[in-house]
Enzyme design. Structure first.
Site, PDB file in Angstrom:
ATOM      1  N   TYR A 203       0.829  -1.208   0.000  1.00 17.71           N
ATOM      2  CA  TYR A 203       0.000   0.000   0.000  1.00 17.71           C
ATOM      3  C   TYR A 203       0.863   1.257   0.000  1.00 17.71           C
ATOM      4  CZ  TYR A 203       1.294   0.573   4.899  1.00 17.71           C
ATOM      5  OH  TYR A 203       2.015   0.742   6.052  1.00 17.71           O
ATOM      6  N   PHE A 213       1.857   9.752   3.653  1.00 17.58           N
ATOM      7  CA  PHE A 213       2.168   9.558   5.062  1.00 17.58           C
ATOM      8  C   PHE A 213       2.734   8.173   5.365  1.00 17.58           C
ATOM      9  CE2 PHE A 213      -2.434   8.873   4.532  1.00 17.58           C
ATOM     10  CZ  PHE A 213      -2.565   7.558   4.947  1.00 17.58           C
ATOM     11  N   ASP A 214       2.599   7.213   4.440  1.00 19.46           N
ATOM     12  CA  ASP A 214       3.143   5.881   4.707  1.00 19.46           C
ATOM     13  C   ASP A 214       3.138   5.071   3.419  1.00 19.46           C
ATOM     14  OD1 ASP A 214       4.214   3.770   6.101  1.00 19.46           O
ATOM     15  OD2 ASP A 214       2.324   3.136   7.030  1.00 19.46           O
ATOM     16  N   ILE A 233      -7.910   0.040  10.253  1.00 21.21           N
ATOM     17  CA  ILE A 233      -9.054   0.948  10.175  1.00 21.21           C
ATOM     18  C   ILE A 233     -10.206   0.287   9.414  1.00 21.21           C
ATOM     19  CG2 ILE A 233      -7.670   3.042  10.373  1.00 21.21           C
ATOM     20  CD1 ILE A 233      -7.824   3.329   7.331  1.00 21.21           C
ATOM     21  N   TYR A 259      -9.260   7.377  10.858  1.00 23.99           N
ATOM     22  CA  TYR A 259      -8.781   7.672  12.216  1.00 23.99           C
ATOM     23  C   TYR A 259      -9.660   8.669  12.952  1.00 23.99           C
ATOM     24  CZ  TYR A 259      -4.652   5.055  10.872  1.00 23.99           C
ATOM     25  OH  TYR A 259      -3.810   4.056  10.456  1.00 23.99           O
ATOM     26  N   PHE A 276      -5.745   5.346  -0.308  1.00 22.53           N
ATOM     27  CA  PHE A 276      -4.769   4.255  -0.303  1.00 22.53           C
ATOM     28  C   PHE A 276      -4.724   3.587  -1.671  1.00 22.53           C
ATOM     29  CE2 PHE A 276      -5.434   4.465   4.280  1.00 22.53           C
ATOM     30  CZ  PHE A 276      -4.145   4.279   4.766  1.00 22.53           C
TER      31      PHE A 276
END
Length: 284
Positions: A203, A213-214, A233, A259, A276
Site C-alpha cells: 500500500y 504519510f506511509d 481501520i 482515524y 490508499f
C-alpha cells in the site's frame, strides 16, 4: 452561541445589569440574565457557554457554538477556586459577567504560573452562561451522542468532498453503503479473502491533497494482517475484502472509516480523508 456572547459582552461592558451578587471571596458578579431556573446540584456536570479574555479583550478561551464546556459542580467551593465560587450563585439559564485578578486566577485556581503575555496586575474578564446540568453518567451518554452527530455531519461533508474530487478528476468509483469509495485499477482474478483470513497487502497512503504519510512499497515490505478483526481501520477491513488476489485498487476513505477525530501521528490530522493505493498480494 456567538450572538449570545456578543449580547453578553455588550451588556456587561455597558454595565447594564441591575442585578448583582458577591461570592464569599468578594468577586462581584453581574447578571446579564437571571432565569431563576433549576438550582445547580452538587456533583452534577454543568454545561457552560464560556468566554474569557485578557484586559485588552484578547480571547483566551471561548467555547464553540453548540459545544458548551463541561465542569463538575462542587457546592462547597474549594478555597481559591473562582469558577466554583461563581457557580454557587447561578441557576440553569443564568448568564453572568465578572472580572478576577489574573495572578490569582492562574496561581490559585489554575495552579500554574501566569503567562508572560498577561500582566500580573491585570484582570481577566469572564462571560458565563449555565446551559444545563446532568449526572456524570448522563454526560457520558451526551458525549457519545454528540460525537456521533459530529461524525455524521463530518462524513456527509467529506463524502461530498470525495465525490467532487472524483468528478473533477474524471474518476469513476464504486460507492458502498458505509461511505467507502473504491476503484479497481487492475484486476488480478484471484480469490477473495474471507473474514479471519491473513492477507498480505502492499500500500501507499496519502491525504486527499496528495501528501504521502506511509508506504509499504517504499519500505519493500508488504503488510500482513487478519482481515475483519478490527486490527486495521474500518476502511481497510471493508476495502480489502472487496478485492481478489492480484487486484490493485484505490480506496477513498472518509475519516469515519479511518482515524476519526483522533488523527494519527504528526501527518494524519483529525478528520482526515485518506487515499490508499493497495495491492492484494496473497492470502496466507
Amino acid at each position: 452561541m456567538r450572538k449570545f456572547l456578543s449580547v453578553l459582552c455588550a451588556t456587561a461592558l455597558l454595565v447594564a445589569c441591575e442585578q448583582t451578587a458577591e461570592t464569599k471571596s468578594g468577586i462581584q458578579v453581574k447578571y446579564v440574565k437571571k432565569a431563576n431556573g433549576e438550582q445547580l446540584i452538587d456533583g452534577q456536570v454543568v454545561l457552560l457557554n464560556l468566554k474569557y479574555t485578557a484586559e485588552d479583550d484578547r480571547v483566551i478561551l471561548e467555547s464553540k457554538p453548540g459545544e458548551p464546556l463541561p465542569l463538575g459542580y462542587q457546592a462547597e467551593a474549594p478555597n481559591g477556586n473562582l469558577f466554583q465560587e461563581v457557580l454557587t450563585l447561578l441557576s440553569i439559564g443564568d448568564s453572568v459577567y465578572f472580572e478576577v485578578p489574573a495572578k490569582n486566577l492562574w496561581e490559585v485556581t489554575f495552579r500554574r504560573p501566569l503567562p508572560d503575555t498577561i500582566g500580573a496586575e491585570s484582570n481577566i474578564k469572564f462571560y458565563i452562561g449555565a446551559e444545563q446540568q446532568m449526572t456524570r453518567e448522563d454526560y457520558q451518554a451526551y458525549q457519545i451522542e454528540a460525537e456521533e452527530k459530529k461524525t455524521a455531519a463530518v462524513q456527509e461533508e467529506q463524502l461530498a468532498e470525495i465525490d467532487t474530487y472524483l468528478s473533477t478528476n474524471n474518476i469513476s468509483a464504486t460507492k458502498t453503503e458505509s461511505g467507502l469509495r473504491y476503484v479497481v485499477t487492475s484486476a488480478g482474478g484471484g480469490d477473495r479473502p474471507q473474514s479471519g483470513d491473513e492477507v498480505k497487502v502492499h500500500y501507499t497512503g496519502t491525504l486527499l491533497d496528495g501528501t504521502k504519510f506511509d508506504s509499504s512499497v517504499d519500505r519493500g515490505q508488504p503488510f500482513t494482517f487478519p482481515l475483519g478483526q478490527g486490527r486495521v481501520i474500518k476502511g481497510w477491513d471493508e476495502g480489502i475484502a472487496l478485492l481478489g488476489v492480484g487486484d490493485k485498487a484505490t480506496l477513498y476513505i472518509p475519516s469515519s472509516l479511518g482515524y476519526g477525530s483522533r488523527g494519527s501521528g504528526p501527518v494524519i490530522p483529525p478528520f482526515a480523508i485518506l487515499v490508499f493505493e493497495v495491492e492484494l498480494l496473497g492470502i496466507n
